[in-house]
Design a protein around this motif. Structure first.
Motif, PDB file in Angstrom:
ATOM      1  N   GLN A   4       0.862  -1.181   0.000  1.00  0.00           N
ATOM      2  CA  GLN A   4       0.000   0.000   0.000  1.00  0.00           C
ATOM      3  C   GLN A   4       0.893   1.223   0.000  1.00  0.00           C
ATOM      4  O   GLN A   4       1.852   1.296   0.772  1.00  0.00           O
ATOM      5  CB  GLN A   4      -0.874   0.050   1.251  1.00  0.00           C
ATOM      6  N   ILE A   5       0.592   2.163  -0.872  1.00  0.00           N
ATOM      7  CA  ILE A   5       1.324   3.429  -0.910  1.00  0.00           C
ATOM      8  C   ILE A   5       0.357   4.535  -0.529  1.00  0.00           C
ATOM      9  O   ILE A   5      -0.622   4.776  -1.228  1.00  0.00           O
ATOM     10  CB  ILE A   5       1.911   3.707  -2.306  1.00  0.00           C
ATOM     11  N   PHE A   6       0.634   5.179   0.589  1.00  0.00           N
ATOM     12  CA  PHE A   6      -0.138   6.346   1.019  1.00  0.00           C
ATOM     13  C   PHE A   6       0.692   7.564   0.650  1.00  0.00           C
ATOM     14  O   PHE A   6       1.818   7.713   1.121  1.00  0.00           O
ATOM     15  CB  PHE A   6      -0.369   6.329   2.536  1.00  0.00           C
ATOM     16  N   GLY A   7       0.147   8.425  -0.200  1.00  0.00           N
ATOM     17  CA  GLY A   7       0.932   9.568  -0.632  1.00  0.00           C
ATOM     18  C   GLY A   7       0.076  10.742  -1.047  1.00  0.00           C
ATOM     19  O   GLY A   7      -1.154  10.687  -1.033  1.00  0.00           O
ATOM     20  N   LYS A   8       0.772  11.805  -1.427  1.00  0.00           N
ATOM     21  CA  LYS A   8       0.125  13.018  -1.916  1.00  0.00           C
ATOM     22  C   LYS A   8       0.288  13.057  -3.431  1.00  0.00           C
ATOM     23  O   LYS A   8       1.323  12.645  -3.960  1.00  0.00           O
ATOM     24  CB  LYS A   8       0.779  14.248  -1.305  1.00  0.00           C
ATOM     25  N   SER A   9      -0.697  13.580  -4.117  1.00  0.00           N
ATOM     26  CA  SER A   9      -0.665  13.576  -5.580  1.00  0.00           C
ATOM     27  C   SER A   9       0.455  14.446  -6.153  1.00  0.00           C
ATOM     28  O   SER A   9       0.941  14.180  -7.243  1.00  0.00           O
ATOM     29  CB  SER A   9      -2.008  14.029  -6.138  1.00  0.00           C
ATOM     30  N   LYS A  10       0.898  15.456  -5.431  1.00  0.00           N
ATOM     31  CA  LYS A  10       1.939  16.343  -5.935  1.00  0.00           C
ATOM     32  C   LYS A  10       3.312  16.075  -5.317  1.00  0.00           C
ATOM     33  O   LYS A  10       4.217  16.893  -5.439  1.00  0.00           O
ATOM     34  CB  LYS A  10       1.542  17.798  -5.684  1.00  0.00           C
ATOM     35  N   CYS A  11       3.475  14.927  -4.683  1.00  0.00           N
ATOM     36  CA  CYS A  11       4.739  14.580  -4.026  1.00  0.00           C
ATOM     37  C   CYS A  11       5.611  13.776  -4.994  1.00  0.00           C
ATOM     38  O   CYS A  11       5.199  12.726  -5.486  1.00  0.00           O
ATOM     39  CB  CYS A  11       4.458  13.779  -2.755  1.00  0.00           C
ATOM     40  N   PHE A  12       6.823  14.250  -5.255  1.00  0.00           N
ATOM     41  CA  PHE A  12       7.713  13.572  -6.196  1.00  0.00           C
ATOM     42  C   PHE A  12       8.171  12.217  -5.666  1.00  0.00           C
ATOM     43  O   PHE A  12       8.333  11.275  -6.436  1.00  0.00           O
ATOM     44  CB  PHE A  12       8.914  14.457  -6.525  1.00  0.00           C
ATOM     45  N   ASP A  13       8.407  12.101  -4.356  1.00  0.00           N
ATOM     46  CA  ASP A  13       8.816  10.811  -3.800  1.00  0.00           C
ATOM     47  C   ASP A  13       7.707   9.773  -3.912  1.00  0.00           C
ATOM     48  O   ASP A  13       7.982   8.584  -4.111  1.00  0.00           O
ATOM     49  CB  ASP A  13       9.260  10.961  -2.346  1.00  0.00           C
ATOM     50  N   LYS A  16       7.879   8.568  -7.420  1.00  0.00           N
ATOM     51  CA  LYS A  16       9.025   7.677  -7.593  1.00  0.00           C
ATOM     52  C   LYS A  16       8.743   6.303  -7.010  1.00  0.00           C
ATOM     53  O   LYS A  16       9.141   5.288  -7.581  1.00  0.00           O
ATOM     54  CB  LYS A  16      10.267   8.289  -6.935  1.00  0.00           C
ATOM     55  N   ALA A  17       8.045   6.249  -5.874  1.00  0.00           N
ATOM     56  CA  ALA A  17       7.689   4.967  -5.265  1.00  0.00           C
ATOM     57  C   ALA A  17       6.742   4.193  -6.172  1.00  0.00           C
ATOM     58  O   ALA A  17       6.913   2.976  -6.376  1.00  0.00           O
ATOM     59  CB  ALA A  17       7.057   5.185  -3.894  1.00  0.00           C
ATOM     60  N   GLU A  18       5.756   4.882  -6.728  1.00  0.00           N
ATOM     61  CA  GLU A  18       4.831   4.213  -7.655  1.00  0.00           C
ATOM     62  C   GLU A  18       5.590   3.667  -8.862  1.00  0.00           C
ATOM     63  O   GLU A  18       5.358   2.529  -9.293  1.00  0.00           O
ATOM     64  CB  GLU A  18       3.751   5.184  -8.121  1.00  0.00           C
ATOM     65  N   ARG A  19       6.495   4.457  -9.401  1.00  0.00           N
ATOM     66  CA  ARG A  19       7.279   4.028 -10.556  1.00  0.00           C
ATOM     67  C   ARG A  19       8.143   2.816 -10.211  1.00  0.00           C
ATOM     68  O   ARG A  19       8.278   1.886 -11.005  1.00  0.00           O
ATOM     69  CB  ARG A  19       8.166   5.170 -11.055  1.00  0.00           C
ATOM     70  N   TYR A  20       8.717   2.807  -8.996  1.00  0.00           N
ATOM     71  CA  TYR A  20       9.547   1.684  -8.560  1.00  0.00           C
ATOM     72  C   TYR A  20       8.768   0.372  -8.626  1.00  0.00           C
ATOM     73  O   TYR A  20       9.248  -0.621  -9.164  1.00  0.00           O
ATOM     74  CB  TYR A  20      10.045   1.940  -7.126  1.00  0.00           C
ATOM     75  N   PHE A  21       7.557   0.366  -8.085  1.00  0.00           N
ATOM     76  CA  PHE A  21       6.765  -0.864  -8.067  1.00  0.00           C
ATOM     77  C   PHE A  21       6.195  -1.195  -9.450  1.00  0.00           C
ATOM     78  O   PHE A  21       6.086  -2.363  -9.810  1.00  0.00           O
ATOM     79  CB  PHE A  21       5.658  -0.763  -7.012  1.00  0.00           C
ATOM     80  N   LYS A  22       5.864  -0.188 -10.252  1.00  0.00           N
ATOM     81  CA  LYS A  22       5.371  -0.435 -11.610  1.00  0.00           C
ATOM     82  C   LYS A  22       6.450  -1.087 -12.465  1.00  0.00           C
ATOM     83  O   LYS A  22       6.183  -2.025 -13.214  1.00  0.00           O
ATOM     84  CB  LYS A  22       4.932   0.871 -12.276  1.00  0.00           C
ATOM     85  N   GLU A  23       7.687  -0.589 -12.372  1.00  0.00           N
ATOM     86  CA  GLU A  23       8.782  -1.123 -13.173  1.00  0.00           C
ATOM     87  C   GLU A  23       9.064  -2.587 -12.837  1.00  0.00           C
ATOM     88  O   GLU A  23       9.522  -3.341 -13.688  1.00  0.00           O
ATOM     89  CB  GLU A  23      10.047  -0.294 -12.966  1.00  0.00           C
ATOM     90  N   CYS A 105      12.495   4.596  -0.223  1.00  0.00           N
ATOM     91  CA  CYS A 105      13.458   3.655   0.370  1.00  0.00           C
ATOM     92  C   CYS A 105      13.585   2.387  -0.473  1.00  0.00           C
ATOM     93  O   CYS A 105      13.209   1.300  -0.019  1.00  0.00           O
ATOM     94  CB  CYS A 105      13.041   3.281   1.776  1.00  0.00           C
ATOM     95  N   PRO A 106      14.128   2.453  -1.689  1.00  0.00           N
ATOM     96  CA  PRO A 106      14.194   1.258  -2.536  1.00  0.00           C
ATOM     97  C   PRO A 106      15.064   0.152  -1.952  1.00  0.00           C
ATOM     98  O   PRO A 106      14.810  -1.027  -2.200  1.00  0.00           O
ATOM     99  CB  PRO A 106      14.755   1.787  -3.849  1.00  0.00           C
ATOM    100  N   GLU A 107      16.068   0.491  -1.167  1.00  0.00           N
ATOM    101  CA  GLU A 107      16.940  -0.531  -0.581  1.00  0.00           C
ATOM    102  C   GLU A 107      16.170  -1.414   0.402  1.00  0.00           C
ATOM    103  O   GLU A 107      16.440  -2.608   0.516  1.00  0.00           O
ATOM    104  CB  GLU A 107      18.163   0.099   0.092  1.00  0.00           C
ATOM    105  N   ILE A 108      15.195  -0.870   1.080  1.00  0.00           N
ATOM    106  CA  ILE A 108      14.363  -1.667   1.994  1.00  0.00           C
ATOM    107  C   ILE A 108      13.320  -2.439   1.198  1.00  0.00           C
ATOM    108  O   ILE A 108      13.035  -3.606   1.494  1.00  0.00           O
ATOM    109  CB  ILE A 108      13.690  -0.753   3.045  1.00  0.00           C
ATOM    110  N   TRP A 109      12.747  -1.824   0.176  1.00  0.00           N
ATOM    111  CA  TRP A 109      11.718  -2.492  -0.622  1.00  0.00           C
ATOM    112  C   TRP A 109      12.279  -3.710  -1.351  1.00  0.00           C
ATOM    113  O   TRP A 109      11.561  -4.662  -1.576  1.00  0.00           O
ATOM    114  CB  TRP A 109      11.105  -1.525  -1.623  1.00  0.00           C
ATOM    115  N   GLN A 110      13.564  -3.687  -1.707  1.00  0.00           N
ATOM    116  CA  GLN A 110      14.177  -4.849  -2.369  1.00  0.00           C
ATOM    117  C   GLN A 110      14.129  -6.074  -1.463  1.00  0.00           C
ATOM    118  O   GLN A 110      13.959  -7.182  -1.944  1.00  0.00           O
ATOM    119  CB  GLN A 110      15.622  -4.550  -2.745  1.00  0.00           C
ATOM    120  N   SER A 111      14.270  -5.864  -0.167  1.00  0.00           N
ATOM    121  CA  SER A 111      14.245  -7.004   0.752  1.00  0.00           C
ATOM    122  C   SER A 111      12.835  -7.578   0.911  1.00  0.00           C
ATOM    123  O   SER A 111      12.673  -8.698   1.358  1.00  0.00           O
ATOM    124  CB  SER A 111      14.787  -6.591   2.125  1.00  0.00           C
TER     125      SER A 111
END
Length: 113
Positions: A4-13, A16-23, A105-111
């Motif tokens: 689950q990603i809780f975020g703001k629509s105008k937040c760049f991070d 980036k998190a959404e893109r990380y999981f999409k890729e 935090c992609p280094e944590i998400w990899q684990s």
């Protein structure tokens, strides 16, 4: 994995998190934090994992409430203020079951994979 990603629509991070999981073709659920917020149980679980309200607040934000909260000693009052106004939280809040990260935090998400 139940991401689950809780975020703001105008937040760049958040983007980036959404893109990380999409890729990586990992399914996730996006929740607009400003519009829907966190439920009470989710908020308590996130607070427990991140180590308290001071770690959850986005101190770099430009909201006037953040300036006032710098001088508040009562953590319960801070929790109430942040729960009522989720725009004051650091984003993205990424959850995988009981594991929680704040920010990109992609280094944590990899684990998690």
């Amino acid at each position: 994995m139940n991401i689950q990603i809780f975020g703001k629509s105008k937040c760049f991070d958040t983007k980036k998190a959404e893109r990380y999981f999409k890729e990586r073709r990992i399914k996730y659920q996006y929740v607009d934090l400003v519009r829907y917020g966190l439920s009470g149980k989710e908020f308590d679980a996130v607070l427990r994992v991140v180590g308290g309200i001071d770690n959850l607040i986005d101190w770099d934000g430009k909201a006037p409430e953040i300036t006032l909260m710098r001088y508040m000693d009562d953590s319960r009052a801070k929790e109430d203020k942040v729960f009522d106004n989720p725009a004051l939280m650091k984003t993205p809040i990424v959850r995988n079951g009981k594991a929680v990260t704040l920010g990109y935090c992609p280094e944590i998400w990899q684990s998690w994979e």
